[in-house]
Design a protein around this motif. Structure first.
Motif, PDB file in Angstrom:
ATOM      1  N   PRO A 138       0.878  -1.173   0.032  1.00 30.69           N
ATOM      2  CA  PRO A 138       0.048  -0.070  -0.018  1.00 30.69           C
ATOM      3  C   PRO A 138       0.989   1.321   0.020  1.00 30.69           C
ATOM      4  O   PRO A 138       0.560   2.145  -0.537  1.00 30.69           O
ATOM      5  N   PHE A 139       1.982   1.160   0.614  1.00 32.33           N
ATOM      6  CA  PHE A 139       2.772   2.314   0.697  1.00 32.33           C
ATOM      7  C   PHE A 139       3.130   2.882  -0.937  1.00 32.33           C
ATOM      8  O   PHE A 139       3.064   3.815  -1.152  1.00 32.33           O
ATOM      9  N   SER A 140       3.528   1.735  -1.630  1.00 35.94           N
ATOM     10  CA  SER A 140       4.158   2.302  -2.866  1.00 35.94           C
ATOM     11  C   SER A 140       2.772   2.689  -3.716  1.00 35.94           C
ATOM     12  O   SER A 140       2.891   3.645  -4.665  1.00 35.94           O
ATOM     13  N   ILE A 141       1.680   1.792  -3.697  1.00 36.85           N
ATOM     14  CA  ILE A 141       0.548   2.346  -4.306  1.00 36.85           C
ATOM     15  C   ILE A 141       0.259   3.524  -3.988  1.00 36.85           C
ATOM     16  O   ILE A 141      -0.013   4.447  -5.012  1.00 36.85           O
ATOM     17  N   PHE A 142       0.359   3.930  -2.970  1.00 36.53           N
ATOM     18  CA  PHE A 142      -0.247   5.386  -2.546  1.00 36.53           C
ATOM     19  C   PHE A 142       0.680   6.581  -2.968  1.00 36.53           C
ATOM     20  O   PHE A 142       0.464   7.566  -3.438  1.00 36.53           O
ATOM     21  N   VAL A 143       2.065   6.177  -2.732  1.00 33.84           N
ATOM     22  CA  VAL A 143       3.193   7.279  -3.440  1.00 33.84           C
ATOM     23  C   VAL A 143       2.565   7.281  -4.894  1.00 33.84           C
ATOM     24  O   VAL A 143       2.671   8.200  -5.465  1.00 33.84           O
ATOM     25  N   PHE A 144       2.589   6.211  -5.383  1.00 36.47           N
ATOM     26  CA  PHE A 144       2.563   6.223  -7.106  1.00 36.47           C
ATOM     27  C   PHE A 144       1.158   6.793  -7.371  1.00 36.47           C
ATOM     28  O   PHE A 144       1.142   7.688  -8.471  1.00 36.47           O
ATOM     29  N   LEU A 145       0.268   6.508  -6.787  1.00 35.59           N
ATOM     30  CA  LEU A 145      -1.197   6.917  -7.227  1.00 35.59           C
ATOM     31  C   LEU A 145      -1.437   8.497  -6.971  1.00 35.59           C
ATOM     32  O   LEU A 145      -1.884   9.105  -7.931  1.00 35.59           O
ATOM     33  N   ALA A 146      -0.721   9.005  -5.793  1.00 34.18           N
ATOM     34  CA  ALA A 146      -0.785  10.367  -5.564  1.00 34.18           C
ATOM     35  C   ALA A 146       0.134  10.999  -6.629  1.00 34.18           C
ATOM     36  O   ALA A 146      -0.407  12.114  -7.172  1.00 34.18           O
TER      37      ALA A 146
END
Lengths: 484, 313, 267
Positions: B191-199
């Motif tokens: 989730p950490f990378s998902i959220f950084v990338f999504l943002a």
């Protein structure tokens, strides 16, 4: 039907009588909370307790102690796996964090310099001096007292709980005529609880069957395994291998003593090495007949496998695990019956805990009386009621515990007593209770045994590694030398 | 890059600040102000970073066992550890965990971020729920994983045998056990990378992508030529932080294998030496060795990150 | 068809992420008879674990301790990290070396760092105190917070500040009027991350506390005894450890989509 009712009533009456008798009798002479004299030091006490049901059992007694003495007691409950590290740094650091500590038998050597001996404490705080202490120590099992808290003849704490490894097996299967005949035909001797580890190997092999095979003449709807082992990287794998090693007449290392019995050093003899190798080999061989998942298992796993009817023998499981398998029998299969016997060789690993008072304690006087209370008859009686095994013989020898109906609540007490008596002459020479570096060696042993079990080391490599690393650790951390 | 940009700014500074300064003005002039802002951080660093560092450096040259005063033994500790095959095995295992976890997290994270980058009903709820593993206590989770993965009464195996497949003992086979540990770590940190990338993707300028789609560019082409280069700094940030944290991997071991079945990693090993064996000398030496390695890797990544931050501006 | 695939994908994703956590919740309602048996989907739910946890374990006290320590340490982290990150981002203080050094404090194995700290804290009388733990969590979160905030400050266009400076505004006015409003979303995200990390921290909490300042992570492992693992009460403990972070996480995700853009690209 009528017969059963009568029988049950008779048993119930018997239990009731024994209960009332025993609860009345000891009040006169045995130490209780009422015997604690006025304590001058009123500083609060902090006690380290192991997590789990232990705290629940002790709480009422701690409350009573608070009421009687007016001293506040804080409990610090912690996980056994982290207890050594936590207590060690507080003791060695002399922080005075704890007034009463739990000491596992294998840590006693190491911590002896940081603990008050009972004699020192008795001299200061006990009106009758050491005599009163001796009287209460007399009720304890001698072997357990030696293992738990006696070092070089000095007693450091009050043993309160122990766990003795025991063989648990499917009595219904062992008594089944079909199985008995098959076993006799195949191996040439009667099927009975194994008294030697090679017999156990035969049985493990005999009972390991695939789904669709037969047990007691009926087809199996799941794979069946001969034994349940605790081969994960937890201290228990070391307990099992020690039971095999000692049961074969071996020892991890020989303790060299002078004429007076004083230990001079350790030596790993060729005999030690050969038997250790044999113990490793036996364990690895047994693992072939244990269910998948055993390499990350401790007692928890074995209990679950046993309760599910997947294994026939748990060759070295702690006796108190039987009371904790609350629903044993429900999922095992029709007619399932559990049996308890001493481990093969009758020299199993016995875990021991005792309560001791560190020298850095802020209120040693209060701590002394609390520790003594926790080693008293009443507390041990409560232990056994909660499914733990106490270390006091006057409790476990009470006739009521001979009643098989109570085994479900207490484990097989007579079998355990037999084990204690049998092993007593040997315990003085177990390495575990003689090396002051044992806390460190114990962790290494766990790693070693697990690595041998999972095949990362062959038994021979395991022995070599043991010799090398034991020498290193003992030389670096221990007081006694390793002799050539 | 930033150095000459600073110089450029110096010239634009109003000059009247340089004469007739009050104490306040001196303090708030750039020369002093920037250090003034750092005082709290430097104080904390002095106590909490330098103290253990020098303590360990000192201890690593000693036989230090907690129960007796340390005794100088030169480089013996270093020699012992560097010659210990066990150390290299564990180091190799830790490195493979870093590579595998970071690789999977970044690839999957990118994929899922692109996948979730669209308007749909309940988008905030879905994205919010995807964040859950990140907020769960790693210790609690490792304890619960053991329960879920238990061969006999665990839910995961119940589901597996529900579909008719044989039970799997996840945590007791060499290789599989470590893969399971890595999966737990990935589950938690994906989730950490998902959220950084999504943002990051959502913050990108729309017009560029619209122009590309008008030109008829395929989505894969857009991703490779537009999205990926713009994501570079974010990939570097995730990479840097995760590499540094993964070298410290040990939480999932606590409740599950405790280092058994070939899962012992560097931090668990250090923990055992320093905290079970209380061999401060060897523990400190291990700490220094891993620190040096982490510093080298960290410095390379950090430089790349600064470069990435610079070029994308 | 494409829509179906999309929703199947979302379902798989949610299942993977949520199921283990949901199952803890289910486990917390299982009685001892249902816990150690092959999993059954239907069982008789019981509140026994909750009752046990609240009557027998000091969980409320632990939650309160963790709350105090988490909030105060996070506050201090922001006090330390905000100005530092601003200094690094705006003035390039230390040319990146100092920032990198700050970052490396987390590269040190905690087990080793803990021993000098333990001796240090013992001498200062900080063992088993809230202040001691707050200081440790400040150390624990500081580097990460500074680094994250550095990214957020980089995002704020320098030109805005220059213009204000030319107009004769003082440093503090610029900070208050221009920088502070712009850094808010980033600061909120950093705060929430720090809160979560401090809340979930285990090792220091276990090492440096006993009874007074004991945190909830430490309390959790107390269910794993040498003869019994209390899965049910442990699941309850886990639920109560997770709940506050769930709320924090929910709060964070609203900001995270807006704020986490690190100044590299401006939409």
């Amino acid at each position: 039907m009528k017969n059963i009712v009568q029988k049950t009533m008779a048993v119930a009456l018997g239990v009731f009588l024994v209960l009332t008798l025993t609860s009345m009798a000891p009040a006169a002479e045995k130490f209780t909370v009422a015997d604690i004299p006025e304590i001058k030091n009123k500083k609060p006490i902090t006690i380290a307790i192991e997590a789990g049901g232990e705290e629940d059992t002790l709480k009422p007694f701690i409350k009573e102690f608070e009421k009687k003495t007016g001293i506040k007691v804080n409990t610090d409950v912690m996980l056994f796996a982290v207890m050594y590290g936590k207590e060690n740094i507080e003791l060695v650091g002399g922080t005075g964090a704890y007034d009463v500590v739990i000491v596992e038998a294998s840590w006693t050597n190491e911590w002896a310099p940081y603990l008050f001996s009972l004699e020192e404490l008795a001299k200061k705080y006990e009106p009758e001096g050491m005599k009163a202490v001796q009287r209460d120590l007399g009720y304890l099992d001698k072997g357990l007292l030696r293992m738990a808290s006696t070092r070089d003849g000095v007693v450091y704490g009050w043993p309160y709980e122990c766990y003795t490894e025991m063989m648990m097996y499917r009595a219904d299967v062992f008594e089944n005529p079909t199985e008995k005949t098959h076993f006799l035909n195949q191996y040439g001797y009667e099927l009975a609880p194994a008294t030697a580890w090679n017999q156990l190997l035969d049985q493990a092999k005999f009972f390991t069957r695939k789904k669709g095979g037969k047990l007691k003449g009926k087809p199996l709807n799941h794979d069946l395994y001969g034994v349940g082992l605790m081969a994960g990287r937890f201290p228990h794998v070391q307990d099992e291998i020690s039971s095999i090693l000692w049961g074969m007449g071996g020892n991890w290392a020989k303790i060299v003593r002078d004429d007076t019995g004083k230990a001079l050093g350790f030596k790993i003899t060729e005999r030690n090495k050969a038997l250790l190798k044999a113990a490793f080999e036996t364990y690895v061989a047994l693992l072939k007949f244990a269910p998948p998942g055993s390499l990350n298992a401790f007692w928890d796993f074995v209990m679950a496998q046993f309760s599910a009817g997947n294994i026939i023998i748990a060759p070295a499981l702690y006796d108190s695990c039987y009371p904790w398998m609350s629903n044993w029998g429900k999922d095992v299969g029709p007619g399932a019956k559990i049996g308890g016997a001493p481990t093969a060789g009758v020299q199993p690993y016995c875990g021991n805990f005792h309560f001791a008072v560190p020298k850095s304690a802020k209120n040693p006087e209060g701590a002394y009386w609390l520790a003594k209370l926790l080693g008293s008859y009443d507390v041990h009686k409560a232990w056994i009621g909660a499914g733990f095994i106490p270390a006091r013989r006057d409790v476990v020898e009470e006739p009521m515990y001979k009643n098989p109906d109570l085994y479900k609540k207490t484990g097989w007490i007579p079998t355990m007593l037999y084990t204690w008596d049998y092993q007593y002459p040997f315990v003085n020479n177990y390495l575990h209770f003689n090396s002051s570096a044992f806390g460190k060696i114990y962790d290494f042993m766990t790693e070693l045994c697990h690595n041998v079990a999972r095949g990362a080391l062959t038994p021979q490599q395991g022995v070599d590694k043991w010799v090398k690393t034991f020498t290193e650790l003992q030389t670096k951390f221990g007081n006694l030398p390793v002799l050539k | 890059m930033s150095r000459h940009r600073n110089k450029a700014r110096m010239e634009t500074l109003p000059t009247q600040f340089l004469e007739n300064q009050t104490a306040w003005e001196i303090l708030t002039s750039e020369k002093y102000f920037k250090w003034l802002l750092l005082i709290p951080l430097l104080t904390i660093l002095a106590v909490f970073a330098f103290y253990p560092l020098f303590y360990c450096l000192y201890m690593s040259f000693n036989e230090a066992l907690l129960v007796k005063p340390p005794e100088y033994i030169g480089l013996t500790n270093y020699r012992k550890i560097l010659h210990d095959p066990n150390f290299w095995t564990i180091l190799g295992r830790s490195s493979s965990a870093v590579i595998v976890c970071v690789g999977v997290e970044i690839t999957l994270g990118l994929g899922i971020a692109v996948f979730l980058n669209r308007e749909f009903r309940g988008q905030n709820i879905v994205r919010g729920l995807c964040l859950l593993p990140l907020v769960v206590s790693p210790l609690a989770m490792s304890l619960m994983w053991k329960y879920f993965l238990e061969p006999q009464f665990g839910i995961i195996n119940a589901m597996i045998s529900g579909v008719g497949l044989p039970q799997i003992s996840f945590l007791s086979t060499d290789g599989l056990a470590f893969a399971t540990i890595m999966s737990m770590e990935i589950w938690k940190w994906l989730p950490f990378s998902i959220f950084v990338f999504l943002a990051a993707i959502r913050g990108m300028p729309r017009d560029v992508f619209e122009a590309a789609s008008v030109d008829g560019a395929k989505s894969w082409y857009t991703f490779r030529r537009l999205t990926l280069p713009m994501l570079r700094p974010f990939i570097m940030i995730v990479l840097l932080l995760r590499v540094m944290w993964l070298i410290r991997l040990s939480d999932p071991l606590f409740g599950t294998t405790q280092g058994g079945a070939g899962t012992e990693v560097l931090d668990w090993y250090v923990y055992r030496i320093a905290f079970v064996r209380f061999d401060l000398g060897e523990g400190a030496t291990l700490a220094i060795i891993t620190l040096v390695m982490t510093l080298i890797i960290g410095a390379i990544l950090f430089r790349q990150l600064i470069k990435a931050l610079g070029t994308s501006r | 068809m494409k829509r179906v695939i999309f929703w199947v994908g979302v379902a798989v994703l949610l299942f993977v992420f949520i199921f283990p956590i949901a199952w803890i919740f289910v486990t917390s309602f299982k009685g001892p008879a249902d816990i150690m048996v092959p999993t059954r989907l239907f069982f008789k739910p019981t509140l026994a674990n909750y009752i046990y946890e609240f009557y027998n374990m000091p969980i409320l006290r632990e939650l309160l301790n963790t709350f105090i320590v988490t909030v105060f340490s996070t506050f201090l982290v922001m006090v330390v990290s905000l100005p530092a990150a601003y200094s690094f981002a705006r003035f390039n203080t230390g040319y990146g070396h100092l920032l990198f050094f700050t970052l490396t404090t987390r590269m040190f194995p905690p087990a080793v760092a803990a021993i000098p700290f333990f001796i240090f804290f013992k001498n200062l009388g900080l063992l088993d105190t809230h202040i001691g733990l707050i200081l440790l969590y400040l150390y624990f979160n500081m580097s990460f917070a500074t680094f994250l905030l550095y990214g957020f400050f980089k995002e704020i266009p320098e030109e805005l500040e220059h213009a204000a400076m030319v107009d004769g505004f003082g440093r503090l006015t610029i900070l208050r009027k221009i920088v502070f409003p712009l850094i808010m979303p980033g600061a909120v995200i950093t705060t929430v991350f720090c809160l979560i990390f401090a809340w979930n921290e285990f090792f220091f909490g276990y090492m440096f506390t006993r009874t007074v300042a004991r945190t909830v992570s430490f309390g959790l492992i107390s269910h794993w005894g040498s003869v019994v693992v209390q899965w049910g009460p442990m699941a309850v403990g886990v639920i109560f450890t997770i709940l506050p972070t769930l709320v924090a996480g929910w709060f964070m995700q609203r900001f995270i989509v807006r704020g986490l853009t690190f100044g590299a690209v401006k939409g």
